[in-house]
Design an enzyme around this catalytic site. Structure first.
Site, PDB file in Angstrom:
ATOM      1  N   GLY A  72       0.676  -1.294   0.110  1.00 28.61           N
ATOM      2  CA  GLY A  72       0.076  -0.011  -0.079  1.00 28.61           C
ATOM      3  C   GLY A  72       0.798   1.251  -0.040  1.00 28.61           C
ATOM      4  O   GLY A  72       0.468   2.183  -0.661  1.00 28.61           O
ATOM      5  N   THR A  73       2.116   1.121   0.773  1.00 27.78           N
ATOM      6  CA  THR A  73       2.744   2.283   0.741  1.00 27.78           C
ATOM      7  C   THR A  73       3.331   2.488  -0.624  1.00 27.78           C
ATOM      8  O   THR A  73       3.640   3.848  -1.104  1.00 27.78           O
ATOM      9  CB  THR A  73       4.142   2.062   1.748  1.00 27.78           C
ATOM     10  OG1 THR A  73       3.737   2.129   2.973  1.00 27.78           O
ATOM     11  CG2 THR A  73       5.130   3.010   1.837  1.00 27.78           C
ATOM     12  N   ASN A 152      -6.771   4.841   9.540  1.00 27.83           N
ATOM     13  CA  ASN A 152      -6.278   3.440  10.159  1.00 27.83           C
ATOM     14  C   ASN A 152      -6.050   3.302  11.646  1.00 27.83           C
ATOM     15  O   ASN A 152      -6.178   2.450  12.160  1.00 27.83           O
ATOM     16  CB  ASN A 152      -4.715   3.150   9.643  1.00 27.83           C
ATOM     17  CG  ASN A 152      -3.899   4.394   9.776  1.00 27.83           C
ATOM     18  OD1 ASN A 152      -3.988   5.446   9.022  1.00 27.83           O
ATOM     19  ND2 ASN A 152      -2.792   4.074  10.572  1.00 27.83           N
ATOM     20  N   GLN A 180      -7.056   0.751   4.477  1.00 28.67           N
ATOM     21  CA  GLN A 180      -7.788   0.411   5.793  1.00 28.67           C
ATOM     22  C   GLN A 180      -9.157   0.044   5.146  1.00 28.67           C
ATOM     23  O   GLN A 180      -9.702  -0.951   5.822  1.00 28.67           O
ATOM     24  CB  GLN A 180      -7.596   1.395   6.682  1.00 28.67           C
ATOM     25  CG  GLN A 180      -7.982   0.796   8.102  1.00 28.67           C
ATOM     26  CD  GLN A 180      -7.115  -0.331   8.700  1.00 28.67           C
ATOM     27  OE1 GLN A 180      -7.564  -1.391   8.777  1.00 28.67           O
ATOM     28  NE2 GLN A 180      -5.802  -0.035   8.592  1.00 28.67           N
ATOM     29  N   SER A 200      -3.814  -2.627  -0.158  1.00 31.65           N
ATOM     30  CA  SER A 200      -2.820  -3.569   0.107  1.00 31.65           C
ATOM     31  C   SER A 200      -3.387  -4.844   0.609  1.00 31.65           C
ATOM     32  O   SER A 200      -4.186  -4.850   1.211  1.00 31.65           O
ATOM     33  CB  SER A 200      -2.106  -2.801   1.417  1.00 31.65           C
ATOM     34  OG  SER A 200      -0.843  -3.612   1.766  1.00 31.65           O
ATOM     35  N   ALA A 201      -2.886  -5.891  -0.009  1.00 34.60           N
ATOM     36  CA  ALA A 201      -3.442  -7.349   0.389  1.00 34.60           C
ATOM     37  C   ALA A 201      -3.658  -7.613   1.760  1.00 34.60           C
ATOM     38  O   ALA A 201      -4.683  -8.098   2.210  1.00 34.60           O
ATOM     39  CB  ALA A 201      -2.712  -8.130  -0.409  1.00 34.60           C
ATOM     40  N   HIS A 202      -2.509  -7.375   2.670  1.00 36.49           N
ATOM     41  CA  HIS A 202      -2.646  -8.064   3.946  1.00 36.49           C
ATOM     42  C   HIS A 202      -3.512  -7.450   4.941  1.00 36.49           C
ATOM     43  O   HIS A 202      -3.747  -7.792   6.027  1.00 36.49           O
ATOM     44  CB  HIS A 202      -1.299  -7.866   4.614  1.00 36.49           C
ATOM     45  CG  HIS A 202      -0.678  -6.599   5.047  1.00 36.49           C
ATOM     46  ND1 HIS A 202      -0.700  -6.050   6.401  1.00 36.49           N
ATOM     47  CD2 HIS A 202      -0.167  -5.565   4.223  1.00 36.49           C
ATOM     48  CE1 HIS A 202      -0.461  -4.897   6.197  1.00 36.49           C
ATOM     49  NE2 HIS A 202      -0.075  -4.509   5.329  1.00 36.49           N
ATOM     50  N   THR A 238      10.458  -7.910 -11.653  1.00 34.96           N
ATOM     51  CA  THR A 238       9.453  -9.105 -11.944  1.00 34.96           C
ATOM     52  C   THR A 238       8.315  -9.207 -11.154  1.00 34.96           C
ATOM     53  O   THR A 238       8.264  -9.061  -9.864  1.00 34.96           O
ATOM     54  CB  THR A 238      10.604 -10.364 -11.397  1.00 34.96           C
ATOM     55  OG1 THR A 238      11.754 -10.375 -12.303  1.00 34.96           O
ATOM     56  CG2 THR A 238       9.715 -11.643 -11.899  1.00 34.96           C
ATOM     57  N   CYS A 326       2.929   1.179  11.712  1.00 35.65           N
ATOM     58  CA  CYS A 326       3.901   1.640  11.242  1.00 35.65           C
ATOM     59  C   CYS A 326       4.603   2.845  12.041  1.00 35.65           C
ATOM     60  O   CYS A 326       5.799   3.288  11.457  1.00 35.65           O
ATOM     61  CB  CYS A 326       3.659   2.423   9.708  1.00 35.65           C
ATOM     62  SG  CYS A 326       2.813   1.397   8.557  1.00 35.65           S
TER      63      CYS A 326
END
Length: 391
Positions: A72-73, A152, A180, A200-202, A238, A326
């Site tokens: 996400g960053t 967040n 978020q 962001s996936a996590h 990649t 963070c």
């Protein structure tokens, strides 16, 4: 065995089984480089594009409008810096808010060193920007507005649709950090009205180390890293096909269950808030539950340092946060709470509880049982047995 309770889903979420299986399957069966022309590469490329279609469908975008990133960053930086570089000859004024994630704030601060001007909009006690202040701060050379969808630390939901409308009326590009919010509320890019949206996936039960950026067709943007031609030339390196496969599957399955999961999380969150505010004197709720995400609760406990509360809860097997993951290790009060007008001393006494799809009623009841005694003990040690109203 000591009970273990995870109430830090705003920091990260455990990968869900569907996403894990999809990720592992891609590692096993499609390990080729998606840029290679041979059959191994073709198989990886096919999975990449299928996942792009799956992800795009979840947010109402066209597949070609989705660029995959490493976080996400990175998505925030690509959106803000990438647009700034593309339109710097048109204007060098950017508007954001004081409560943004540091991925946005620090990016803007770096751009200031390069000749851009940045206006940091204040927020009210709910953490929301003032739309009139936004209108008043748009200038002739304003080229980008970046305001997050949901905070967040407090879960505050910004009026992004109204912001997008103002930006569109004034001919200004609009980016929103939806990291978020994704998986916690319906997100359709046309409803949001934004030109760029970060993910962001996590944060929605996907793997770590992979993110995405929606870029509306026609939006001017340049790459911020140099290298290969990957992701339409905007993100060299990649491509992390297994991570992308897992992210797409995580979002699609999480979106499918939102109508069932989110009301339960809101009920559990409010149950926790009401019990703690009733049983523990001197507790303040930061933010408005009516204008926030359903899974985040931010409370300040007068006379009890947030770090001490966090460590004591950890000893009881309960994982929470004092704010953004963070900024872990920082002794400074939350910039989000300070911007909302929370006094510094009270801001340092805050905890963030963030629930997830695996949170149970038993988890919440355990916290309600143990936390009042922890607060009383920490106040006694610090010499503040009776809380004093902080103003």
């Amino acid at each position: 065995m000591r009970r273990r309770i995870y109430l830090d889903s705003a920091a990260t979420t455990p990968i869900r089984e569907e996403a894990l299986q999809a990720t592992v399957g891609a590692y096993r069966n499609a390990f080729g480089n998606s840029s290679s022309v041979h059959l191994f590469g073709q198989e990886a490329h096919r999975l990449l594009e299928e996942s792009r279609e799956e992800f795009a469908a979840c947010i109402g975008a066209r597949p070609e409008e989705v660029v995959f990133t490493g976080s996400g960053t990175e998505s925030d930086n690509l959106a803000i810096r990438g647009v700034a570089l593309a339109v710097r000859e048109v204007g060098r004024h950017i508007i954001t808010s004081q409560t943004e994630h540091h991925a946005v704030l620090h990016c803007c601060q770096e751009l200031e060193k390069e000749g851009f001007r940045v206006t940091y909009l204040p927020v009210d006690g709910r953490g929301l920007v003032d739309l009139e202040a936004l209108r008043e701060n748009i200038e002739a050379d304003t080229v980008l507005i970046s305001v997050m969808t949901a905070n967040n630390e407090t879960g505050a939901l910004q009026p992004v649709r109204e912001i997008a409308r103002i930006a569109r009326e004034r001919g200004v590009l609009f980016h929103t950090d939806a990291v978020q919010a994704a998986g916690k509320m319906p997100l359709h890019v046309d409803d949001l009205g934004a030109d760029l949206v970060s993910f962001s996936a996590h944060k929605f039960y996907g793997p770590k180390g992979v993110g995405a950026l929606f870029i509306r067709k026609g939006t001017p943007i340049r790459p911020i890293m140099q290298g290969g031609h990957h992701e339409k030339g905007l993100r060299p390196g990649t491509v992390n096909v297994p991570g992308i496969v897992g992210m797409a599957r995580a979002l699609s399955t999480t979106v499918e269950e939102m109508e069932e999961v989110l009301p339960r999380l809101r009920q559990l969150r409010d149950e926790l808030a009401e019990a703690l505010m009733e049983e523990v004197p001197g507790v303040h709720r930061n933010g408005d539950p009516e204008t926030s995400l359903p899974h985040i609760l931010n409370l300040s406990f007068e006379g009890a340092d947030g770090e001490s509360l966090l460590l004591a809860l950890d000893m009881e097997g309960v994982a929470v946060s004092t704010g953004s993951a963070c900024t872990s290790g920082s002794v400074e009060p939350s910039h989000v709470l300070l911007a909302m007008g929370v006094p510094p001393r009270l801001a340092q006494c805050s905890l963030r509880f963030s629930l997830g799809r695996y949170t149970t009623e038993e988890d919440i009841q355990h916290v309600i049982r143990v936390l009042p005694g922890i607060v009383e003990r920490i106040r006694r040690i610090s010499g503040r047995r009776r809380p004093v109203l902080v103003t």
